[in-house]
Design a protein around this motif. Sequence first.
Motif, PDB file in Angstrom:
ATOM      1  N   TYR A  56       0.811  -1.211   0.000  1.00  0.00           N
ATOM      2  CA  TYR A  56       0.000   0.000   0.000  1.00  0.00           C
ATOM      3  C   TYR A  56       0.847   1.265   0.000  1.00  0.00           C
ATOM      4  CZ  TYR A  56      -4.627  -1.995   0.210  1.00  0.00           C
ATOM      5  OH  TYR A  56      -5.789  -2.647  -0.110  1.00  0.00           O
ATOM      6  N   ILE A  57       1.928   1.267   0.742  1.00  0.00           N
ATOM      7  CA  ILE A  57       2.801   2.447   0.760  1.00  0.00           C
ATOM      8  C   ILE A  57       3.448   2.630  -0.618  1.00  0.00           C
ATOM      9  CG2 ILE A  57       4.956   3.384   1.701  1.00  0.00           C
ATOM     10  CD1 ILE A  57       4.094   2.128   4.415  1.00  0.00           C
ATOM     11  N   GLY A  58       3.945   1.542  -1.194  1.00  0.00           N
ATOM     12  CA  GLY A  58       4.538   1.632  -2.530  1.00  0.00           C
ATOM     13  C   GLY A  58       3.535   2.076  -3.571  1.00  0.00           C
ATOM     14  N   ALA A  59       2.320   1.549  -3.498  1.00  0.00           N
ATOM     15  CA  ALA A  59       1.279   1.939  -4.451  1.00  0.00           C
ATOM     16  C   ALA A  59       0.925   3.418  -4.299  1.00  0.00           C
ATOM     17  CB  ALA A  59       0.037   1.075  -4.255  1.00  0.00           C
ATOM     18  N   PHE A  60       0.855   3.895  -3.061  1.00  0.00           N
ATOM     19  CA  PHE A  60       0.511   5.299  -2.831  1.00  0.00           C
ATOM     20  C   PHE A  60       1.534   6.227  -3.478  1.00  0.00           C
ATOM     21  CE2 PHE A  60       1.102   9.180  -0.380  1.00  0.00           C
ATOM     22  CZ  PHE A  60      -0.159   9.751  -0.499  1.00  0.00           C
ATOM     23  N   PHE A  61       2.807   5.990  -3.221  1.00  0.00           N
ATOM     24  CA  PHE A  61       3.830   6.878  -3.770  1.00  0.00           C
ATOM     25  C   PHE A  61       3.949   6.740  -5.287  1.00  0.00           C
ATOM     26  CE2 PHE A  61       5.181   6.947   0.694  1.00  0.00           C
ATOM     27  CZ  PHE A  61       5.211   8.321   0.876  1.00  0.00           C
ATOM     28  N   THR A  62       3.787   5.543  -5.809  1.00  0.00           N
ATOM     29  CA  THR A  62       3.809   5.356  -7.261  1.00  0.00           C
ATOM     30  C   THR A  62       2.631   6.074  -7.904  1.00  0.00           C
ATOM     31  OG1 THR A  62       4.865   3.204  -6.955  1.00  0.00           O
ATOM     32  CG2 THR A  62       3.882   3.641  -9.105  1.00  0.00           C
ATOM     33  N   TRP A  63       1.444   5.946  -7.311  1.00  0.00           N
ATOM     34  CA  TRP A  63       0.232   6.590  -7.821  1.00  0.00           C
ATOM     35  C   TRP A  63       0.391   8.108  -7.818  1.00  0.00           C
ATOM     36  CZ3 TRP A  63      -3.591   6.139 -10.852  1.00  0.00           C
ATOM     37  CH2 TRP A  63      -4.758   6.869 -10.707  1.00  0.00           C
ATOM     38  N   MET A  64       0.921   8.665  -6.748  1.00  0.00           N
ATOM     39  CA  MET A  64       1.105  10.121  -6.668  1.00  0.00           C
ATOM     40  C   MET A  64       2.077  10.597  -7.752  1.00  0.00           C
ATOM     41  SD  MET A  64      -0.860  11.396  -4.443  1.00  0.00           S
ATOM     42  CE  MET A  64      -2.108  10.143  -4.592  1.00  0.00           C
ATOM     43  N   SER A  65       3.115   9.827  -8.001  1.00  0.00           N
ATOM     44  CA  SER A  65       4.071  10.198  -9.053  1.00  0.00           C
ATOM     45  C   SER A  65       3.424  10.134 -10.433  1.00  0.00           C
ATOM     46  CB  SER A  65       5.278   9.262  -9.024  1.00  0.00           C
ATOM     47  OG  SER A  65       5.966   9.395  -7.817  1.00  0.00           O
ATOM     48  N   LEU A  66       2.621   9.107 -10.669  1.00  0.00           N
ATOM     49  CA  LEU A  66       1.954   8.982 -11.965  1.00  0.00           C
ATOM     50  C   LEU A  66       0.936  10.093 -12.184  1.00  0.00           C
ATOM     51  CD1 LEU A  66       1.445   5.137 -12.143  1.00  0.00           C
ATOM     52  CD2 LEU A  66       2.796   6.518 -13.721  1.00  0.00           C
ATOM     53  N   LEU A  67       0.232  10.485 -11.140  1.00  0.00           N
ATOM     54  CA  LEU A  67      -0.802  11.512 -11.291  1.00  0.00           C
ATOM     55  C   LEU A  67      -0.230  12.868 -11.689  1.00  0.00           C
ATOM     56  CD1 LEU A  67      -3.427  10.878  -8.496  1.00  0.00           C
ATOM     57  CD2 LEU A  67      -3.633  10.505 -10.947  1.00  0.00           C
ATOM     58  N   LYS A  68       1.041  13.096 -11.400  1.00  0.00           N
ATOM     59  CA  LYS A  68       1.659  14.357 -11.803  1.00  0.00           C
ATOM     60  C   LYS A  68       1.768  14.468 -13.321  1.00  0.00           C
ATOM     61  CE  LYS A  68       5.592  15.096  -9.703  1.00  0.00           C
ATOM     62  NZ  LYS A  68       6.749  15.177  -8.789  1.00  0.00           N
ATOM     63  N   HIS A  69       1.804  13.324 -13.998  1.00  0.00           N
ATOM     64  CA  HIS A  69       2.085  13.341 -15.433  1.00  0.00           C
ATOM     65  C   HIS A  69       1.021  12.685 -16.310  1.00  0.00           C
ATOM     66  CE1 HIS A  69       6.056  14.736 -14.335  1.00  0.00           C
ATOM     67  NE2 HIS A  69       6.135  13.721 -13.487  1.00  0.00           N
ATOM     68  N   ALA A  70       0.317  11.702 -15.803  1.00  0.00           N
ATOM     69  CA  ALA A  70      -0.603  10.928 -16.629  1.00  0.00           C
ATOM     70  C   ALA A  70      -1.989  11.562 -16.662  1.00  0.00           C
ATOM     71  CB  ALA A  70      -0.711   9.505 -16.092  1.00  0.00           C
ATOM     72  N   PRO A  71      -2.700  11.455 -17.782  1.00  0.00           N
ATOM     73  CA  PRO A  71      -4.099  11.895 -17.829  1.00  0.00           C
ATOM     74  C   PRO A  71      -4.922  11.070 -16.837  1.00  0.00           C
ATOM     75  CG  PRO A  71      -3.280  11.373 -20.034  1.00  0.00           C
ATOM     76  CD  PRO A  71      -2.244  10.931 -19.062  1.00  0.00           C
ATOM     77  N   ILE A  72      -5.810  11.712 -16.118  1.00  0.00           N
ATOM     78  CA  ILE A  72      -6.497  11.078 -15.005  1.00  0.00           C
ATOM     79  C   ILE A  72      -7.394   9.914 -15.434  1.00  0.00           C
ATOM     80  CG2 ILE A  72      -8.441  12.690 -14.959  1.00  0.00           C
ATOM     81  CD1 ILE A  72      -6.765  11.118 -11.907  1.00  0.00           C
ATOM     82  N   GLY A  73      -8.095  10.012 -16.550  1.00  0.00           N
ATOM     83  CA  GLY A  73      -9.013   8.949 -16.970  1.00  0.00           C
ATOM     84  C   GLY A  73      -8.320   7.620 -17.184  1.00  0.00           C
ATOM     85  N   PRO A  74      -7.377   7.553 -18.108  1.00  0.00           N
ATOM     86  CA  PRO A  74      -6.668   6.292 -18.330  1.00  0.00           C
ATOM     87  C   PRO A  74      -5.841   5.863 -17.114  1.00  0.00           C
ATOM     88  CG  PRO A  74      -6.400   7.731 -20.217  1.00  0.00           C
ATOM     89  CD  PRO A  74      -7.079   8.540 -19.144  1.00  0.00           C
TER      90      PRO A  74
END
Length: 135
Positions: A56-74
């Motif tokens: 869960y900790i790894g997923a949280f930080f990975t998700w936050m990093s992706l959200l900075k760059h990836a379009p939210i829908g996909p």
Amino acid sequence: MRRLYLVGFPLLMAFDTLAQLCFKLAGDGALPVEANTAWVLRVLSQPWVYGAILGYIGAFFTWMSLLKHAPIGPAFAASHLEVVSVLLLSAWLLHEPVGPLHLLGAALIVAGIVCLGVAESDDPHSPAPAGDMQE
């Protein structure tokens, strides 16, 4: 940017899958549930609990990093690929039954993610991800 997606989304799926599988395994050791300190200590003595926390900790930080760059829908849709990976790994590692409806659901999840990805890449009005903006 493409490298971020090629590394980030599989990493997110791996962390989410790790957390879910560890919760499944920890749940076996948590039974029978009792409202006492001995039960809490029994649960905390299992390595699977710590694997779930790590996931869960790894997923949280990975998700936050992706959200900075990836379009939210996909990105949001792709974050649910762990449902498919947990289904397949649970069948393989834990010998859980997988029926036709499970497989249909998994196929629909993957098809939905592909449709969102294609629609996002074809949309001329779609804003560029934050990391791709030109000044």
